[in-house]
Design an enzyme around this catalytic site. Structure first.
Site, PDB file in Angstrom:
ATOM      1  N   HIS A  15       0.844  -1.205   0.000  1.00  0.00           N
ATOM      2  CA  HIS A  15       0.000   0.000   0.000  1.00  0.00           C
ATOM      3  C   HIS A  15       0.877   1.252   0.000  1.00  0.00           C
ATOM      4  CE1 HIS A  15      -3.114  -2.576   2.286  1.00  0.00           C
ATOM      5  NE2 HIS A  15      -3.608  -2.376   1.077  1.00  0.00           N
ATOM      6  N   LYS A  50     -18.174  -6.315   6.661  1.00  0.00           N
ATOM      7  CA  LYS A  50     -16.880  -6.933   6.968  1.00  0.00           C
ATOM      8  C   LYS A  50     -16.424  -6.528   8.360  1.00  0.00           C
ATOM      9  CE  LYS A  50     -14.691  -7.408   2.457  1.00  0.00           C
ATOM     10  NZ  LYS A  50     -13.525  -6.996   1.655  1.00  0.00           N
ATOM     11  N   ARG A  79      -1.696  -5.802  -8.787  1.00  0.00           N
ATOM     12  CA  ARG A  79      -0.703  -6.826  -8.493  1.00  0.00           C
ATOM     13  C   ARG A  79      -0.606  -7.856  -9.606  1.00  0.00           C
ATOM     14  NH1 ARG A  79      -3.432  -7.989  -2.782  1.00  0.00           N
ATOM     15  NH2 ARG A  79      -5.105  -8.042  -4.276  1.00  0.00           N
ATOM     16  N   SER A 109      -3.291  -7.468   2.561  1.00  0.00           N
ATOM     17  CA  SER A 109      -3.522  -7.404   4.010  1.00  0.00           C
ATOM     18  C   SER A 109      -3.992  -8.751   4.539  1.00  0.00           C
ATOM     19  CB  SER A 109      -4.561  -6.330   4.338  1.00  0.00           C
ATOM     20  OG  SER A 109      -4.070  -5.056   4.039  1.00  0.00           O
TER      21      SER A 109
END
Length: 169
Positions: free
Chosen positions: A27, A51, A100, A137
């Site tokens: 990040h 979440k 990514r 994460s």
């Protein structure tokens, strides 16, 4: 004085959104690169009530502020709702996202097209540094929960908070 000479220059603004639970070096790589391209970078913790995060939103904001303290042009806050509404409220014309892998692109392209269709806001993709191309994460939390060494993946103070939270000290 009137006319263009009297107007303040328009600041180039962008947002880097995410859950940041917790913030990782991946990040930070994207935020640092965005901070070199824009006058103001809003790092926004997007709130998803469905979440349950490991860290509270306020804790995430604190960790991000600490991690980005060296950048004078980064502002950190949270938002509940559509990212395009956050952008409209703050006159932010661009969203910066890290990619990514190809799998990220498939999802992020759809999101970028939806955001642009809803509001005209552009999304810019920055490929992650190869060093962090695998990093998320979720992966950091999973490896840390099993006692794995994630010290090279997060800032030292994030590691400290993560190990406290997971009880893996």
């Amino acid at each position: 004085m009137t006319g263009p000479e009297s107007e303040e220059p328009q600041l180039r603004r962008a947002v880097c959104p995410g859950s940041f639970d917790p913030i990782t070096n991946g990040h930070l790589d994207i935020i640092a690169r965005a901070s070199r391209l824009y006058d103001v970078v809003h790092v926004t913790v997007m709130i998803n009530q469905a979440k349950k995060g490991l860290f509270s939103v306020d804790e995430r904001i604190d960790l991000i502020r600490r991690a980005t303290a060296e950048y004078g042009n980064v502002q950190v806050e949270s938002f509940h709702g559509l990212l395009v509404d956050f952008c409209k409220q703050r006159d932010i014309p661009a969203i910066v996202k890290g990619l990514r892998a190809v799998s990220d692109f498939d999802y992020e392209l759809q999101m970028a097209q939806m955001n642009n269709g809803l509001s005209g806001i552009e999304t810019l993709f920055i490929p992650t540094s190869p060093t962090y191309s695998f990093l998320s994460s979720s992966l950091v939390k999973e490896v840390a929960a099993w006692g794995g060494d994630v010290s090279h993946l997060v800032p030292p103070f994030v590691l400290e908070e993560l190990t406290k939270r997971l009880g893996t000290e």
